[in-house]
Design a protein around this motif. Structure first.
Motif, short mmCIF file in Angstrom:
data_model
loop_
_atom_site.label_atom_id
_atom_site.label_comp_id
_atom_site.label_asym_id
_atom_site.label_seq_id
_atom_site.Cartn_x
_atom_site.Cartn_y
_atom_site.Cartn_z
N SER A 154 -32.17 52.91 -30.52
CA SER A 154 -31.99 54.12 -30.04
C SER A 154 -31.53 55.79 -30.54
O SER A 154 -31.91 56.51 -31.37
CB SER A 154 -31.68 53.87 -28.60
OG SER A 154 -31.85 53.07 -27.58
N ALA A 208 -33.49 59.10 -32.65
CA ALA A 208 -33.17 59.73 -32.18
C ALA A 208 -32.57 60.89 -33.68
O ALA A 208 -33.26 62.32 -33.65
CB ALA A 208 -31.73 60.20 -31.23
N ALA A 213 -26.51 56.04 -24.64
CA ALA A 213 -27.82 56.25 -24.64
C ALA A 213 -28.06 57.31 -23.05
O ALA A 213 -29.03 58.01 -24.00
CB ALA A 213 -28.45 54.78 -24.80
N ALA A 214 -27.49 56.83 -22.40
CA ALA A 214 -27.70 57.34 -20.85
C ALA A 214 -27.69 58.77 -21.02
O ALA A 214 -28.55 58.90 -19.57
CB ALA A 214 -26.79 56.33 -19.72
N ASP A 215 -26.67 59.03 -21.37
CA ASP A 215 -26.72 60.44 -21.73
C ASP A 215 -27.99 61.67 -21.53
O ASP A 215 -28.17 62.72 -22.10
CB ASP A 215 -25.39 60.98 -22.72
CG ASP A 215 -23.85 60.36 -22.58
OD1 ASP A 215 -23.84 60.09 -21.04
OD2 ASP A 215 -23.61 60.03 -22.77
N GLY A 216 -28.95 60.95 -22.87
CA GLY A 216 -29.69 61.83 -23.11
C GLY A 216 -29.60 62.04 -24.62
O GLY A 216 -28.32 62.75 -25.33
N TRP A 217 -30.55 63.64 -24.20
CA TRP A 217 -30.75 64.11 -25.71
C TRP A 217 -29.47 65.42 -25.28
O TRP A 217 -29.72 65.78 -26.57
CB TRP A 217 -32.17 65.01 -25.68
CG TRP A 217 -33.34 64.17 -25.90
CD1 TRP A 217 -34.48 64.07 -25.34
CD2 TRP A 217 -34.09 63.61 -27.49
NE1 TRP A 217 -35.73 63.24 -25.82
CE2 TRP A 217 -34.68 63.01 -27.19
CE3 TRP A 217 -32.75 63.73 -27.94
CZ2 TRP A 217 -35.46 62.56 -27.97
CZ3 TRP A 217 -33.13 63.22 -29.81
CH2 TRP A 217 -34.79 62.62 -29.62
N GLU A 218 -29.41 66.15 -24.56
CA GLU A 218 -28.54 67.33 -24.52
C GLU A 218 -27.26 67.78 -24.75
O GLU A 218 -27.24 68.14 -25.70
CB GLU A 218 -27.98 67.76 -22.97
CG GLU A 218 -29.41 68.18 -21.99
CD GLU A 218 -30.73 67.00 -21.21
OE1 GLU A 218 -30.55 65.94 -21.44
OE2 GLU A 218 -32.32 67.46 -21.24
N VAL A 256 -33.49 70.49 -27.61
CA VAL A 256 -33.55 69.38 -27.13
C VAL A 256 -35.08 68.95 -27.39
O VAL A 256 -36.00 70.40 -26.94
CB VAL A 256 -33.48 69.37 -25.68
CG1 VAL A 256 -33.99 68.64 -24.79
CG2 VAL A 256 -31.84 69.54 -25.50
N PRO A 281 -38.72 61.91 -23.81
CA PRO A 281 -37.77 61.18 -23.57
C PRO A 281 -36.94 60.73 -24.29
O PRO A 281 -37.62 60.47 -25.78
CB PRO A 281 -37.82 59.96 -22.67
CG PRO A 281 -39.51 60.55 -22.34
CD PRO A 281 -40.26 61.41 -23.14
N TYR A 282 -35.54 60.75 -23.77
CA TYR A 282 -34.57 60.29 -25.13
C TYR A 282 -35.15 58.57 -25.73
O TYR A 282 -36.02 57.48 -24.58
CB TYR A 282 -33.52 59.96 -24.81
CG TYR A 282 -32.16 59.13 -25.70
CD1 TYR A 282 -31.58 60.11 -26.75
CD2 TYR A 282 -32.34 58.32 -25.30
CE1 TYR A 282 -30.57 59.72 -27.57
CE2 TYR A 282 -30.89 57.97 -26.68
CZ TYR A 282 -30.39 58.45 -27.73
OH TYR A 282 -29.80 58.53 -28.74
N ARG A 336 -35.87 54.87 -25.70
CA ARG A 336 -35.05 53.87 -25.63
C ARG A 336 -35.27 52.42 -26.20
O ARG A 336 -36.40 51.63 -26.01
CB ARG A 336 -35.21 53.75 -23.96
CG ARG A 336 -34.89 54.78 -23.16
CD ARG A 336 -33.44 54.02 -23.01
NE ARG A 336 -32.96 55.64 -21.70
CZ ARG A 336 -32.41 56.71 -22.30
NH1 ARG A 336 -32.16 56.67 -23.33
NH2 ARG A 336 -32.17 57.44 -21.21
#
Length: 229
Positions: free
Chosen positions: A15, A19, A184-189, A199, A203-204, A206
């Protein structure tokens, strides 16, 4: 090299690869790069067995690198590319072990005993038609299975201890302003803030690494065998 991934395989590295490429830090080197281009297997075997550490040649054309085997050399890469930022991907240790033991390490532990006839035939065909890819098991042992885990990948407690010690060492050795500890759960920010980019409005990524791993190896072996006809 702008970004170095210090996280072990199966910590969301697939992932993260997607990204980083979406954010403009690609192409991103990943174990899938080695599988897609088998000549790279021999390059990493040379690294693992101490014959070469020519990082600029190995990563020519890449803006970032994540996953094994690159992450096993995070110290060397961080020193060689002093301006690169370091992303340490992490996840729950027990869940990580379950994932890595069912994928990457499964092949290593299976080779400790006699292989089924079908597997032996496939190995023989690959060795004849794709000699570089036939060195893949030797390469994984030389670059991270043996030097990182002492070959004891079937010892759950030992592997988890190595995983946790690795995280502690990266945190201790990489300056805080140069390091992002990331799930990975933290996402883009947090990733975008760390890299200084906007950003994305999506969605980031997965990626299901376990399913991808199970599909990827059989298909890749089949293509290599057919290509040799």
């Amino acid at each position: 090299m702008k970004v170095i991934g210090a996280g072990f395989g199966r910590t969301g590295t697939r992932s993260l690869q997607a990204a980083l490429e979406r954010l403009g830090f690609g192409p991103c080197y990943h174990m899938s790069t080695v599988i897609a281009e088998p000549y790279r297997v021999r390059q990493w075997l040379d690294v693992g067995e101490g014959r070469s550490r020519d990082w600029d040649t190995l990563f020519a054309g890449f803006g970032s690198a994540v996953d094994w085997p690159a992450s096993a050399y995070w110290r060397e890469l961080a020193a060689h590319y002093p301006d690169a930022k370091v992303v340490l991907t992490v996840r729950d240790p027990a869940r990580w072990y379950d994932s890595v033991s069912a994928t990457i390490f499964r092949g290593v532990t299976e080779r400790s005993g006699p292989l089924p006839l079908r597997r032996r035939v496939i190995q023989w065909l690959v060795a004849r038609r794709a000699p570089d890819f036939a060195l893949f098991p030797q390469m994984t042992r030389a670059t991270f299975v043996d030097p990182v885990f002492g070959g004891r990948v079937d010892d759950r407690d030992h592997v988890i201890e190595v995983f946790q010690r690795h995280i502690a060492e990266v945190k201790a050795e990489i300056p805080a302003e140069r390091l992002l500890v990331f799930e990975a759960a933290d996402g883009w920010e947090p990733l975008c803030a760390f890299l200084g980019v906007p950003v994305p409005g999506e969605p980031y990524p997965r990626a299901n690494e376990r399913d991808a791993f199970r599909r990827k190896r059989p298909r890749r072996l089949a293509r290599l065998i057919l290509r040799g006809r």
